[in-house]
Design a protein around this motif. Structure first.
Motif, PDB file in Angstrom:
ATOM      1  N   THR A 297     -24.363 -27.989  19.611  1.00 48.85           N
ATOM      2  CA  THR A 297     -25.090 -26.776  19.231  1.00 48.85           C
ATOM      3  C   THR A 297     -26.472 -27.110  18.691  1.00 48.85           C
ATOM      4  O   THR A 297     -27.474 -26.467  19.044  1.00 48.85           O
ATOM      5  N   GLU A 298     -26.528 -28.128  17.818  1.00 53.56           N
ATOM      6  CA  GLU A 298     -27.826 -28.538  17.278  1.00 53.56           C
ATOM      7  C   GLU A 298     -28.754 -29.031  18.375  1.00 53.56           C
ATOM      8  O   GLU A 298     -29.963 -28.763  18.355  1.00 53.56           O
TER       9      GLU A 298
ATOM     10  N   GLU B 290     -14.910 -30.933  16.302  1.00 55.44           N
ATOM     11  CA  GLU B 290     -15.805 -29.979  15.656  1.00 55.44           C
ATOM     12  C   GLU B 290     -17.193 -30.582  15.453  1.00 55.44           C
ATOM     13  O   GLU B 290     -18.212 -29.908  15.643  1.00 55.44           O
ATOM     14  N   GLU B 291     -17.217 -31.853  15.078  1.00 53.97           N
ATOM     15  CA  GLU B 291     -18.500 -32.534  14.905  1.00 53.97           C
ATOM     16  C   GLU B 291     -19.250 -32.614  16.230  1.00 53.97           C
ATOM     17  O   GLU B 291     -20.475 -32.427  16.271  1.00 53.97           O
TER      18      GLU B 291
ATOM     19  N   ARG C 126     -18.955 -30.495  18.709  1.00 52.18           N
ATOM     20  CA  ARG C 126     -19.451 -29.149  19.003  1.00 52.18           C
ATOM     21  C   ARG C 126     -20.709 -28.835  18.202  1.00 52.18           C
ATOM     22  O   ARG C 126     -21.658 -28.236  18.710  1.00 52.18           O
ATOM     23  N   LEU C 127     -20.707 -29.243  16.920  1.00 46.53           N
ATOM     24  CA  LEU C 127     -21.887 -28.992  16.090  1.00 46.53           C
ATOM     25  C   LEU C 127     -23.095 -29.763  16.610  1.00 46.53           C
ATOM     26  O   LEU C 127     -24.213 -29.235  16.639  1.00 46.53           O
ATOM     27  N   ARG C 128     -22.859 -31.022  17.010  1.00 48.68           N
ATOM     28  CA  ARG C 128     -23.961 -31.808  17.561  1.00 48.68           C
ATOM     29  C   ARG C 128     -24.503 -31.170  18.838  1.00 48.68           C
ATOM     30  O   ARG C 128     -25.718 -31.147  19.072  1.00 48.68           O
TER      31      ARG C 128
END
Length: 386
Positions: A172-173, A165-166, A168-170
Motif C-alpha cells: 500500500t505504501e 499484514e506487513e 500488504r502495508l508495504r
C-alpha cells in the motif's frame, strides 16, 4: 564454489513433505510392531486391526492440507484405538501431534485445543483404568507436549499473519509512493503545458512572437514529461534500459523549475541562506517535489504574478517556503489539484520526520512552508551558482 545454501540436500515441501512424514512414521511403527512377529507370535485379530490403523493413520497425513480438521480428529481417534489394541508403545502418536500443529498454525486454535483435550482425557482414562504402561507422569508429559505443540502452532500463525499484514502495508505504501511520484512528475508538466497553451491561444493573433515562444515551451515540456514518464515506468518494470542522462530530481534542478514557471508568466525569485549541505536522496527529492508542486499550484490556481522560493539550510534541517502574491486560498480547490497536491506534499514531509503547512498569507497571497530534517547530513559545501 556454489553457496553453502545450495549444497545442502533440499528438504521436501508440501505434499512431498507429508508423504515423507507418513512413510517415515509408518516405517518406525512397523519396526516396533514387527517385534511381535520376530518373537514367533501368531497373527491375531488385534494385530490385524493394529496394522490397519497404522496404515490408515499414516495415510491420512496425505490429506491433511485439504481436510485439516477432519484428518486431525481421525488421527486422534484412530491413534487412541491403536494404543488400546496394541501391546507395543510405537511412535504413532507423532501423527496426531503433527496434525495438531498444522491446525493451530492455520489459526484454528479451538479445534486444536479440543483435539489435545481429547487425547489427554483418553490417556488419563487409561491411567485410571490401571493400564500398566500409562502413569500420571506419562499423562503429565503428554499434556506438556500437546500444550507446547498448540502454542508453537499459534505462534507460527501469528508470525505468518503479521508478515502478510506487513507485506500488504508495504504494498500500500509503495502504491501511494508511486501515485505521488506520478502526480508530481506528470501533474507539474501537464499543468505547465495547459497554462502555456492557454497563453499561446490568447497571444496568437496579438503577439505571434510570444505565442511561438509559448509553443516552444509546450514542446519542451511535453518532451520532458515523456522522458520522466518513461524513466518512472522503466523503474517499475525493472527493464534494463539506458540510464537517463539528465540528473535525478533534486534541488540541483530547481533552476529548471524556475525557468518553466517563468514561461507561464510567473516572476520567480530564489533566495538561498545558510551553508548548503549535501542532502540525502529522499530529502533532496522531497524538497524538489514540494517546490515543483507549489509552483504548479501558483500557476494554475492563484493568478499570481510573483513567487518567492526560499531555501534555508539550518544545522539540522532544511527550511523551505514558496510564497506568491495571488488570490490566496479563494481560487484554490481543496487540496490543490484534485485533493492530492498539498496532501502529497504533506505526506512527503511527514515521511521524513518533518512537517508542512500551507495556507493564505495575512498580507495576501498563498504560502507553502516545510521543514525537512537532514537525517544523514553531509558536510557544508560551497555553492558556486548562487
Amino acid at each position: 564454489m556454489p553457496p553453502f545454501g545450495q549444497t545442502r540436500f533440499p528438504l521436501p515441501r508440501g505434499a512431498r513433505a507429508d508423504a515423507a512424514l507418513a512413510f517415515g512414521t509408518f516405517v518406525l511403527v512397523a519396526i516396533a510392531e514387527g517385534q511381535r512377529l520376530s518373537n514367533g507370535e501368531d497373527w491375531m485379530p488385534s494385530q490385524v486391526s493394529s496394522w490397519l490403523l497404522i496404515i490408515a493413520v499414516c495415510g491420512a497425513l496425505l490429506f491433511r492440507r485439504r481436510y485439516p480438521v477432519a484428518v486431525g480428529w481421525f488421527t486422534v481417534l484412530a491413534t487412541g484405538g491403536y494404543y488400546v489394541l496394541s501391546d507395543i508403545d510405537g511412535p504413532l502418536v507423532v501423527v496426531p501431534i503433527v496434525a495438531l500443529y498444522a491446525i493451530a498454525a492455520q489459526g484454528r486454535v479451538r479445534a486444536a485445543i479440543a483435539m489435545a483435550a481429547t487425547m489427554v482425557i483418553g490417556m488419563g482414562g487409561g491411567a485410571l483404568l490401571g493400564e500398566s504402561d500409562i502413569t500420571g507422569t506419562v499423562v503429565f508429559m503428554l499434556t506438556g507436549w500437546l500444550v507446547a505443540v498448540v502454542a508453537l502452532g499459534s505462534v507460527r500463525h501469528g508470525r505468518v499473519a503479521y508478515a502478510e499484514e506487513e507485506a500488504r502495508l508495504r504494498a500500500t505504501e509503495e502504491r501511494l509512493r508511486i501515485a505521488r511520484e506520478l502526480h508530481d512528475v506528470i501533474g507539474h508538466n501537464i499543468s505547465m503545458i495547459n497554462v502555456q497553451a492557454a497563453a499561446a491561444l490568447h497571444r496568437l493573433k496579438k503577439d505571434p512572437a510570444q505565442a511561438e515562444e509559448a509553443l516552444g515551451a509546450i514542446k519542451a515540456g511535453s518532451r520532458e514529461t515523456l522522458r520522466e514518464l518513461r524513466a518512472t515506468l522503466g523503474v517499475l518494470r525493472r527493464v534494463d534500459e539506458e540510464a537517463p542522462t539528465a540528473p535525478a530530481p533534486g534541488l540541483v534542478r530547481v533552476a529548471e523549475l524556475v525557468a518553466s514557471a517563468k514561461l507561464t508568466g510567473l516572476a520567480v525569485r530564489i533566495e538561498w541562506t545558510g551553508a548548503e549541505r549535501s542532502l540525502s536522496a529522499p530529502v533532496d527529492l522531497a524538497a524538489y517535489r514540494i517546490v515543483q508542486e507549489s509552483l504548479t499550484n501558483a500557476a494554475k490556481h492563484s493568478g499570481a504574478g510573483q513567487v518567492t522560493v526560499r531555501l534555508a539550510y539550518g544545522d539540522a534541517e532544511l527550511a523551505l517556503s514558496v510564497e506568491d502574491d495571488g488570490r490566496g486560498a479563494a481560487a484554490r480547490p481543496a487540496g490543490s489539484g484534485g485533493g492530492s497536491g498539498i496532501a502529497g506534499m504533506t505526506e512527503r514531509a511527514r515521511a521524513l520526520g518533518g512537517e508542512l503547512a500551507a495556507g493564505p498569507r495575512p498580507e495576501g497571497g498563498f504560502a507553502v512552508r516545510a521543514r525537512l530534517p537532514y537525517g544523514i547530513t553531509g558536510e557544508p559545501m560551497e555553492r558556486s551558482d548562487r
